[in-house]
Design a protein around this motif. Structure first.
Motif, PDB file in Angstrom:
ATOM      1  N   SER A  95      -4.385   0.707  -7.051  1.00 22.20           N
ATOM      2  CA  SER A  95      -5.021   0.817  -5.953  1.00 22.20           C
ATOM      3  C   SER A  95      -6.145  -0.144  -5.428  1.00 22.20           C
ATOM      4  O   SER A  95      -6.774  -0.684  -4.725  1.00 22.20           O
ATOM      5  CB  SER A  95      -6.503   1.969  -6.031  1.00 22.20           C
ATOM      6  N   ALA A  96      -6.570  -0.799  -6.631  1.00 20.05           N
ATOM      7  CA  ALA A  96      -7.295  -2.087  -6.531  1.00 20.05           C
ATOM      8  C   ALA A  96      -6.802  -3.407  -6.025  1.00 20.05           C
ATOM      9  O   ALA A  96      -7.309  -4.507  -5.325  1.00 20.05           O
ATOM     10  CB  ALA A  96      -8.352  -2.603  -8.596  1.00 20.05           C
ATOM     11  N   LEU A  97      -5.638  -3.094  -6.026  1.00 23.54           N
ATOM     12  CA  LEU A  97      -4.525  -4.319  -6.018  1.00 23.54           C
ATOM     13  C   LEU A  97      -4.235  -4.564  -4.602  1.00 23.54           C
ATOM     14  O   LEU A  97      -4.662  -5.486  -3.699  1.00 23.54           O
ATOM     15  CB  LEU A  97      -3.574  -4.743  -6.123  1.00 23.54           C
ATOM     16  N   ILE A  98      -4.241  -3.677  -3.743  1.00 24.74           N
ATOM     17  CA  ILE A  98      -4.386  -3.271  -1.579  1.00 24.74           C
ATOM     18  C   ILE A  98      -5.728  -2.935  -1.652  1.00 24.74           C
ATOM     19  O   ILE A  98      -5.784  -3.226  -0.536  1.00 24.74           O
ATOM     20  CB  ILE A  98      -3.813  -2.300  -2.366  1.00 24.74           C
ATOM     21  N   GLY A  99      -6.420  -2.894  -2.470  1.00 23.77           N
ATOM     22  CA  GLY A  99      -8.307  -2.850  -2.053  1.00 23.77           C
ATOM     23  C   GLY A  99      -8.553  -1.459  -1.722  1.00 23.77           C
ATOM     24  O   GLY A  99      -9.293  -0.986  -0.922  1.00 23.77           O
ATOM     25  N   GLY A 159       0.728  -0.947   0.258  1.00 23.42           N
ATOM     26  CA  GLY A 159       0.164   0.122   0.189  1.00 23.42           C
ATOM     27  C   GLY A 159       1.315   1.676   0.232  1.00 23.42           C
ATOM     28  O   GLY A 159       0.344   2.432  -1.005  1.00 23.42           O
ATOM     29  N   GLN A 160       1.888   1.388   0.733  1.00 19.48           N
ATOM     30  CA  GLN A 160       2.895   2.395   0.512  1.00 19.48           C
ATOM     31  C   GLN A 160       3.421   2.354  -0.131  1.00 19.48           C
ATOM     32  O   GLN A 160       4.268   3.652  -1.108  1.00 19.48           O
ATOM     33  CB  GLN A 160       3.820   1.983   1.590  1.00 19.48           C
ATOM     34  N   LEU A 161       3.570   1.187  -1.762  1.00 15.70           N
ATOM     35  CA  LEU A 161       4.823   1.910  -2.273  1.00 15.70           C
ATOM     36  C   LEU A 161       3.641   2.164  -3.340  1.00 15.70           C
ATOM     37  O   LEU A 161       3.783   2.949  -4.489  1.00 15.70           O
ATOM     38  CB  LEU A 161       4.748   0.532  -2.816  1.00 15.70           C
ATOM     39  N   ALA A 162       2.267   2.076  -3.531  1.00 17.99           N
ATOM     40  CA  ALA A 162       0.624   1.916  -4.391  1.00 17.99           C
ATOM     41  C   ALA A 162       0.807   3.563  -3.894  1.00 17.99           C
ATOM     42  O   ALA A 162       1.336   4.398  -4.698  1.00 17.99           O
ATOM     43  CB  ALA A 162      -0.199   1.391  -3.672  1.00 17.99           C
ATOM     44  N   ALA A 163       0.624   4.084  -2.783  1.00 17.61           N
ATOM     45  CA  ALA A 163       1.032   5.476  -2.602  1.00 17.61           C
ATOM     46  C   ALA A 163       1.976   6.712  -3.452  1.00 17.61           C
ATOM     47  O   ALA A 163       2.067   7.174  -3.695  1.00 17.61           O
ATOM     48  CB  ALA A 163       0.592   5.966  -0.890  1.00 17.61           C
TER      49      ALA A 163
END
Length: 416
Positions: free
Chosen positions: A380-384, A313-317
């Protein structure tokens, strides 16, 4: 033209020839024994009964050859020839005709479907029993129930007995075929899952390469254009810009090495992993390219910033902020940007990147491909989480991402 021999046809011919030779050899042996045993009626060579039996044996073997596609019907034909022989040439040689019937029954149990086996086995058994009864009655044997019992026993032994091992073998073959089919289906399913996993990994790598290359290369392109204008008017600043280009080039090489390292060794821990803590470095790198970016962190003092947000999630952010700044530099060069990280909600981390509309003199570097927005939405979809992007009221642009925290990291709600 080369003729291809079919194994099934070859085996049928071998079975028919072997049956004919074996039955005729047995008939020959009985004829030789008849010289010393007068009870073998019709056994001597040259008599009509002997020749009639020999012809019947050949016809039965030919029926086995011709009926390789209709084995169950062939069994009825072979049994019917026994009845014809018993009616025309009854003799003690009649029992030899049981050999082709036995072979036919075995082939039926081995290859035919059970519905055909059941129907033709009963029909053939009835024909064999009738032939045995007719032959025994015409041969001068005692009639009555004893002959009937002998006929039924003969039919059971000749037709029913070979069906048992043949049915067992056929069941084992069907089981092995079903197991092989199941294994093939599992293998196809596994290959499909592997192919899907590979496709997902390729898409993930494409997104990662896009995020890395697009961010750094767009900054390098902007700095190069600035350096080109400052070469004559401000050599010192041009030299600083060239050094910054070198720094950005080294950064993209480091990111590419990190990505390649992850592909080579998935178990190796990446020291350069991107988290919320590295966002200030990203903002600083954007400042060096001449971009005007403000960073606002709204956090809760009761916990560490980003607590409960998974590494993915932090990587996605991080990638969302990186891609948003890259898009802003492309489509709205020179426009101020504001990066806001709202970490106050106990259940969700919210990140917003907003840029003002481009100036009247600004020209977008490129129209883009749209893959950046798609990549952010997929991450975003990958981490819910959820992702949204769109224009603002003042003709600017804003991207928003919400990332859920992992269970066990939620702070209790304060009661009033």
């Amino acid at each position: 033209m080369t003729t291809v021999r079919r194994p099934g046809k070859t085996r049928s011919a071998a079975t028919a020839v072997t049956t004919a030779l074996s039955a005729l050899a047995l008939l020959w042996v009985i004829a030789l024994l008849a010289r010393d045993d007068p009870s073998l009626t019709g056994a001597p060579l040259g008599m009509a009964a002997w020749w009639g039996t020999a012809v019947t044996l050949v016809l039965q073997s030919v029926a086995l050859l011709w009926g390789r596609h209709q084995v169950a019907a062939t069994l009825g034909c072979v049994a019917g020839l026994c009845l014809v022989l018993a009616a025309v040439f009854p003799s003690g040689l009649f029992t030899v005709t049981a050999l082709p019937v036995l072979v036919g029954a075995f082939l039926v149990g081995l290859t035919a479907a059970w519905r055909d086996v059941r129907r033709w086995a009963l029909t053939s058994g009835a024909l064999v029993a009738t032939a045995h009864f007719v032959n025994g009655s015409a041969d001068g044997r005692a009639g009555g129930w004893a002959l009937v019992m002998q006929a039924v026993l003969q039919a059971a032994l000749v037709v029913g007995l070979p069906l048992l091992p043949a049915s067992v073998i056929a069941a084992q073959r069907a089981t092995r075929a079903a197991q092989q089919e199941t294994l093939a289906a599992i293998t196809r399913e596994r290959d499909a899952k592997i192919g899907e996993a590979i496709a997902l990994e390729r898409a993930a790598m494409a997104r990662e390469l896009h995020d890395i290359a697009a961010h750094h290369l767009s900054g390098i392109s902007l700095m190069a254009s600035v350096v080109a204008r400052q070469t004559a008017s401000a050599p010192g600043e041009a030299r600083s810009g060239a050094l910054e280009i070198r720094k950005q080039s080294n950064a993209i090489l480091d990111d590419l090495r990190r990505l390649v390292g992850l592909l080579r060794d998935v178990g190796h821990q990446d020291e350069g992993v991107k988290t919320l803590a590295t966002l200030p470095h990203l903002i600083e790198a954007a400042h060096l390219t001449g971009a005007r970016v403000d960073f606002n962190l709204r956090s809760d003092e009761r916990r560490k910033p980003g607590a409960g947000v998974s590494p993915l999630g932090q990587l996605a952010a991080y990638r969302m902020v990186q891609e948003s700044l890259t898009n802003a530099s492309r489509h709205a060069p020179g426009a101020p940007c504001v990066v806001t990280v709202d970490d106050r909600d106990p259940h969700t981390l919210r990140i917003t990147v907003r840029n003002a509309p481009p100036g009247l003199q600004a020209r977008p570097a490129s129209r883009g491909t749209g893959y950046g927005i798609i990549g952010m939405r997929e991450r975003s979809a990958l981490i819910g989480g959820s992702f949204d992007a769109g224009p603002t009221d003042d003709d600017g642009w804003e991207t928003r991402m919400s990332i859920p925290r992992e269970s066990g990291h939620h702070l209790p709600e304060c009661s009033a």
